[in-house]
Write a protein that holds these residues in place. Sequence first.
Motif, mmCIF file in Angstrom:
data_model
loop_
_atom_site.group_PDB
_atom_site.id
_atom_site.type_symbol
_atom_site.label_atom_id
_atom_site.label_comp_id
_atom_site.label_asym_id
_atom_site.label_seq_id
_atom_site.Cartn_x
_atom_site.Cartn_y
_atom_site.Cartn_z
ATOM 1 N N UNK A 65 -6.778 -24.175 8.647
ATOM 2 C CA UNK A 65 -5.318 -24.142 8.711
ATOM 3 C C UNK A 65 -4.827 -22.825 9.310
ATOM 4 N N UNK A 66 -3.560 -22.800 9.622
ATOM 5 C CA UNK A 66 -2.818 -21.620 10.060
ATOM 6 C C UNK A 66 -3.276 -21.070 11.421
ATOM 7 N N UNK A 67 -2.743 -21.656 12.478
ATOM 8 C CA UNK A 67 -3.005 -21.171 13.836
ATOM 9 C C UNK A 67 -1.979 -20.084 14.150
ATOM 10 N N UNK A 68 -2.404 -18.841 14.043
ATOM 11 C CA UNK A 68 -1.502 -17.713 14.213
ATOM 12 C C UNK A 68 -1.516 -17.203 15.665
ATOM 13 N N UNK A 69 -1.020 -15.988 15.869
ATOM 14 C CA UNK A 69 -0.708 -15.478 17.215
ATOM 15 C C UNK A 69 -1.896 -15.506 18.177
ATOM 16 N N UNK A 70 -1.756 -16.201 19.319
ATOM 17 C CA UNK A 70 -2.840 -16.313 20.293
ATOM 18 C C UNK A 70 -2.671 -15.320 21.447
ATOM 19 N N UNK A 71 -3.632 -15.332 22.336
ATOM 20 C CA UNK A 71 -3.515 -14.635 23.619
ATOM 21 C C UNK A 71 -4.330 -15.401 24.648
ATOM 22 N N UNK A 72 -4.200 -15.016 25.907
ATOM 23 C CA UNK A 72 -4.880 -15.732 26.983
ATOM 24 C C UNK A 72 -5.397 -14.741 28.018
ATOM 25 N N UNK A 73 -6.344 -15.210 28.817
ATOM 26 C CA UNK A 73 -6.911 -14.388 29.892
ATOM 27 C C UNK A 73 -7.413 -15.313 30.983
ATOM 28 N N UNK A 74 -7.629 -14.727 32.169
ATOM 29 C CA UNK A 74 -8.165 -15.485 33.295
ATOM 30 C C UNK A 74 -9.333 -14.719 33.891
ATOM 31 N N UNK A 75 -10.437 -15.425 34.120
ATOM 32 C CA UNK A 75 -11.604 -14.841 34.773
ATOM 33 C C UNK A 75 -12.550 -15.971 35.152
ATOM 34 N N UNK A 76 -13.310 -15.753 36.183
ATOM 35 C CA UNK A 76 -14.352 -16.714 36.591
ATOM 36 C C UNK A 76 -13.793 -18.095 36.916
ATOM 37 N N UNK A 77 -12.524 -18.146 37.386
ATOM 38 C CA UNK A 77 -11.919 -19.433 37.713
ATOM 39 C C UNK A 77 -11.513 -20.250 36.505
ATOM 40 N N UNK A 78 -11.515 -19.616 35.319
ATOM 41 C CA UNK A 78 -11.217 -20.315 34.070
ATOM 42 C C UNK A 78 -10.159 -19.547 33.283
ATOM 43 N N UNK B 209 -9.015 -25.219 33.089
ATOM 44 C CA UNK B 209 -8.910 -24.856 34.499
ATOM 45 C C UNK B 209 -7.464 -24.619 34.901
ATOM 46 N N UNK B 210 -6.545 -24.840 33.965
ATOM 47 C CA UNK B 210 -5.126 -24.627 34.216
ATOM 48 C C UNK B 210 -4.573 -23.624 33.219
ATOM 49 N N UNK B 211 -3.655 -22.756 33.634
ATOM 50 C CA UNK B 211 -3.063 -21.805 32.683
ATOM 51 C C UNK B 211 -2.239 -22.479 31.594
ATOM 52 N N UNK B 212 -1.839 -23.722 31.818
ATOM 53 C CA UNK B 212 -1.026 -24.429 30.832
ATOM 54 C C UNK B 212 -1.847 -25.368 29.952
ATOM 55 N N UNK B 213 -3.149 -25.424 30.175
ATOM 56 C CA UNK B 213 -3.994 -26.306 29.391
ATOM 57 C C UNK B 213 -3.913 -27.750 29.876
ATOM 58 N N UNK B 214 -4.351 -28.719 29.070
ATOM 59 C CA UNK B 214 -4.836 -28.529 27.696
ATOM 60 C C UNK B 214 -6.147 -27.742 27.647
ATOM 61 N N UNK B 215 -6.361 -27.059 26.520
ATOM 62 C CA UNK B 215 -7.545 -26.230 26.323
ATOM 63 C C UNK B 215 -8.534 -26.943 25.407
#
Length: 353
Positions: free
Chosen positions: A112-125, A147-153
Amino acid sequence: MFISTKISLAALMLIGGAVETGICQTTATKRDPANPKPLVTDIYTADPSAHVFNGKIYIYPSHDIEANVPQDDEGGHFNMRDYHVFSMDNINGKVTDHGVALDVKDVPWAGRQMWAPDAAYKNGTYYLYFPVKDKEDIFRIGVATSKSPTGPFKAEPAPIPGSYSIDPAVFTDTDGKTYMYFGGIWGGQLQRWHTGKYDKSSNTDLKKDNEPALSAKVVRMSKDMLTFDEPVKDVTIVDKDGKPLLGGDHDRRFFEGAWMHKYKDKYYFSYSTGDTHFLAYATSNSPYGPFTYQGTFMKPVTGWTTHHSIIELNGKWYIFYHDVELTGQTHLRNIKVRELKRKADGSIELITP
């Protein structure tokens, strides 16, 4: 002006279905820099991690919900269950909601509890890093890819080995090396790891005001961005005399919400002081620190929590943050953006939200 939660949730019922199942866009408006308005008003959002990918702004926030969980000191009422990704073509442009990027039910190890995330880009992913409690109610940090910055992940089947606590912030340096900064005390459980092993009964950091404050953590990421490439290290913050900030120095010491950015070869480690509600920053010549405390750069927002990110776009700097303008309730927040200004010496000007 605050509106009641009851009215706000009723509005959500009318429009929420469209948001959850597809792309929703708001109208582009010229924003008042002295009085920023919420970027998103049809769902509740907080802890915005903003990045510029291919010249476009992408925001990875928490998704607040009314979960009808009693409030407690460990943040049980922050019972978020999924993440949305938002994008903007420019700082005054329309905000596009790309729908659910990752849901807790699609993370095999999550409880439970999906708290503050972050994102990064490297290697085409694109990589989405997120803290969530596992089946034993211990916060771990997971990673999901797209493969997209907007997901789905798609989440990895297990959390990052050796990860713990909350608030991952991922920074890629100009030499291509990537680092994760993380940690948060109280509900973020960082104080329970002071010996290197999880101790549910430990509240060490809350009782030792005259000892060095509990540190945020930093670790270099592996080349594939899925694991840690070294042992986790402390992020030491010192005063101008080189002495570590103490646990009782609540106006200056780290609490949660770490962020890293670089300006003119200097590393700026910024963070929330938590129970005193300031955003503060410290600088170093190394991504590992030690970092010298420089001051507060944002006074408290409305609401208990303070969590931010900082980006550069077209030669200007911006801070993304949240408050509770829409509801007046700590667990139902809304994200905002405003310009971040510097003095000639690189110091950050104080913001009064």
